[in-house]
Design an enzyme around this catalytic site. Structure first.
Site, mmCIF file in Angstrom:
data_model
loop_
_atom_site.group_PDB
_atom_site.id
_atom_site.type_symbol
_atom_site.label_atom_id
_atom_site.label_comp_id
_atom_site.label_asym_id
_atom_site.label_seq_id
_atom_site.Cartn_x
_atom_site.Cartn_y
_atom_site.Cartn_z
ATOM 1 N N GLU A 215 40.890 36.639 36.571
ATOM 2 C CA GLU A 215 40.002 36.423 37.721
ATOM 3 C C GLU A 215 40.787 36.576 39.026
ATOM 4 O OE1 GLU A 215 37.497 32.928 37.192
ATOM 5 O OE2 GLU A 215 36.504 33.884 35.505
ATOM 6 N N TYR A 287 29.176 34.147 32.712
ATOM 7 C CA TYR A 287 28.668 32.830 32.328
ATOM 8 C C TYR A 287 27.190 32.731 32.700
ATOM 9 C CZ TYR A 287 33.422 31.237 31.450
ATOM 10 O OH TYR A 287 34.689 31.083 30.939
ATOM 11 N N GLU A 350 35.448 36.201 28.593
ATOM 12 C CA GLU A 350 34.872 34.859 28.829
ATOM 13 C C GLU A 350 33.360 35.032 28.896
ATOM 14 O OE1 GLU A 350 36.525 32.429 31.948
ATOM 15 O OE2 GLU A 350 38.561 33.208 31.602
HETATM 16 O O1 AHR Z 1 36.536 28.970 31.036
HETATM 17 C C1 AHR Z 1 36.736 28.150 32.144
HETATM 18 C C2 AHR Z 1 37.192 28.910 33.386
HETATM 19 O O2 AHR Z 1 36.182 29.773 33.798
HETATM 20 C C3 AHR Z 1 38.378 29.811 33.207
HETATM 21 O O3 AHR Z 1 39.583 29.151 33.360
HETATM 22 C C4 AHR Z 1 38.213 30.809 34.312
HETATM 23 O O4 AHR Z 1 38.799 32.040 34.028
HETATM 24 C C5 AHR Z 1 36.726 30.865 34.507
HETATM 25 O O5 AHR Z 1 36.368 30.785 35.833
#
Ligand code: AHR
Length: 551
Positions: A215, A287, A350
């Site tokens: 990131e 996410y 992720e």
């Molecule tokens: O998975 C939690 C966090 O989410 C990770 O450390 C980061 O890469 C993302 O923002």
């Protein structure tokens, strides 16, 4: 109902696709699936079934690592129950040590005798979620008991390959080179190889997969894409190889940030083109966190709750998760403008739902959250999306393995259970290494009211793959109330037999706990066959897997 009428009612974009042998379809079916055995789409990389572990909250300390002296059954300090279940689902690859932690981590702190390793302040000490911790344990002051050696052993014991994330924000490029040297230089060859041998590992670890920062648009340095591209060049221009086919993964966009990808690739390839055969992965983080229905963009208040939610939240979460399909297509298109041969593939390292705090099993579990059947569907539809795009997605790691966001396992001290996500990975493991097959789903959209407005979500979706004479078909039914009578045709071969299993729950909030570890788990599902069509009643709010044996 005629096919044309059926598609019109369902709102499915199925233009150009014609069912063959329509006379065989039964009128009573709500949905139809056609698996086209003659239309392979490429091999599904086993590596898309990977997992992510970070030094955050209860992931490493309490989750993975219990220590060699613990009364909790362990192998070399690693929780045995976890290892056993990871082997069951054939975890192919594990990402470590972060996440944001990676860009504050000095790998040299985690080698040598455990008693001599320094304690350091963990990246997450200042996080909103960490503030509730009165006792400042390993979540805040990192003891470095678990370092490179322990991680590689964890990988070996669970049957996975290591994927290490290098620190690009706070260490020089030379440290990256030397971490590779520590891991991969031949026995007896370098001082670092000798240090590795002194730690009990004379043979090289042969780590192939390396992330170059994490990131980098945010916690990994707040770089502009141009700045990151120039750092990336510097970090990757020379890395010791020892004959290993290194795979370097660049820090890609936040969600579907097209600008980040455009400008990075533009910078990398335009002026003096970058030639590095090892650059093969571009990471994507997605996410599903915004359940505010457009009311706010605030990172904290836009989140929903892991356990308290209504039917609209159910569909919102699935819709947010489903964005991954668009992200894959958009990012791929941008990358192709510069990397015309598509040597660089997408690495979704992720992903998962992210809820507000409050359902963690222990206060030390920063970002810990419960995992319901809703999350199982979100995970399943994400894996199906990867399966449908085998040419584009080469690797993925779920965030995160244990005691964190979209966990497969939750544990505290000596108690441990598998979440519904574990069962999804168990059901989907058969896709690993299979040949993806084009598969057409025709089902009515789910319709529901979203803040007084009519809203829709697809009615059935999934993926299929083939290994030899066995086809694996996985299907997500997001509809909270409708059992979907489904007919399935496999075009191109005779079917000999089929069997099914399903993960479903009558309560959309259903989840496993320490007291009820098997509240949500798969059950057998009846499959009948008539005139070479498979018939199956797919329960509401479920994930189904069919194993079909061809003649
Ligand atoms: O998975 C939690 C966090 O989410 C990770 O450390 C980061 O890469 C993302 O923002």
């Amino acid at each position: 109902m005629e096919r044309r009428q059926f598609l019109k009612n369902s709102g499915i974009a199925g233009a150009g696709f014609v069912f063959s042998g329509t006379k065989a379809w039964a009128n009573y079916a709500d949905a139809r699936i056609e698996v086209l055995l003659d239309e392979p789409k490429g091999e599904i990389s086993p590596n898309i079934y990977g997992q992510f572990t970070e030094h955050i909250g209860g992931v490493i300390y309490d989750g993975v690592w219990v220590g060699e002296k613990s009364k909790i059954p362990n192998r070399y300090g690693i929780r045995s129950q976890l290892l056993d279940l990871m082997k069951q689902i054939h975890v192919p690859i594990i990402r470590w040590p972060g996440g944001c932690f990676a860009d504050s981590y000095d790998w040299k702190d985690g080698i040598g005798p455990a008693s001599k390793r320094p304690r350091r302040t963990n990246f997450w000490e200042g996080d909103h979620d960490a503030i509730r911790l009165y006792e400042k344990g390993p979540q805040i002051f990192e003891p470095n008991e678990f370092g490179t050696n322990e991680f590689v052993r964890f990988c070996k014991l669970s049957g996975a390959q290591p994927y290490l994330a290098a620190n690009l924000r706070s260490l020089p490029a030379l440290d990256f080179d030397q971490w590779v040297e520590y891991c991969n230089s031949p026995a007896g060859s370098t001082t670092l190889a000798e240090m590795r041998a002194n730690d009990g590992f004379p043979e090289p670890f042969n780590v192939r997969y390396w992330g170059v920062g994490n990131e980098s648009w945010g916690c990994g340095g707040n770089f502009t894409p141009e700045e990151y591209a120039s750092e990336f060049r510097r970090f990757t221009t020379w890395i010791p190889k020892y004959g290993i086919d290194l795979q370097l993964i660049g820090s890609g966009p936040n969600g579907n940030d097209i600008d980040w990808t455009h400008r990075f690739f533009e910078q990398l390839y335009s002026d003096h083109a970058y030639h590095n055969a090892s650059f093969t992965g571009w990471s994507v983080h997605h996410y599903a966190s915004d359940l505010s229905r457009g009311k706010t963009k605030d990172w904290v208040s836009s989140k929903g709750d892991a356990l308290q939610f209504d039917a609209v939240d159910w569909y919102e979460l699935l819709r947010e998760s489903n964005r991954i399909e668009q992200i894959i297509h958009d990012q791929w298109a941008v990358m192709g403008q510069y990397d015309t041969q598509h040597r660089v593939k997408l690495v979704v390292d992720e992903y998962g739902p992210w809820y507000r705090e409050g359902t963690e099993l222990d206060p030390t579990h920063i970002f810990g959250q419960q995992v319901t059947v809703r999350d199982a569907l979100a995970t399943a539809l994400t894996l199906d999306t990867f399966n449908r795009n085998p040419d584009k997605v080469s690797m993925a790691t779920c965030a995160q393995l244990i005691n964190n966001l979209n966990a497969l396992f939750l544990a505290h001290e000596d108690r441990f259970f598998a979440t519904p996500n574990f069962h999804i990975f168990a059901m989907y493991a058969a896709h690993q290494g299979g040949q993806a097959l084009r598969t057409e789903f025709s089902a009515s959209d789910v319709q529901y009211l979203r803040d007084g407005e009519s809203a829709r979500f697809w009615g059935l979706n999934g993926s299929a793959s083939r290994k030899g004479q066995v086809v694996t078909l996985t299907i997500v039914n997001p509809d909270l109330s409708k059992t979907t009578e489904t007919q399935i045709a496999l075009r191109g071969s005779r079917v000999i037999r089929a069997s099914g299993s399903v993960l479903a729950a009558s309560d959309m909030h259903a989840h496993n706990t320490f007291d009820q570890p098997n509240a949500v788990m798969p059950a057998n599902l009846a499959v009948t066959m008539s005139d070479q069509l498979l018939n199956v009643s797919i329960p509401a709010a479920s994930v189904t897997k069919l194993d079909v044996v061809l003649g």
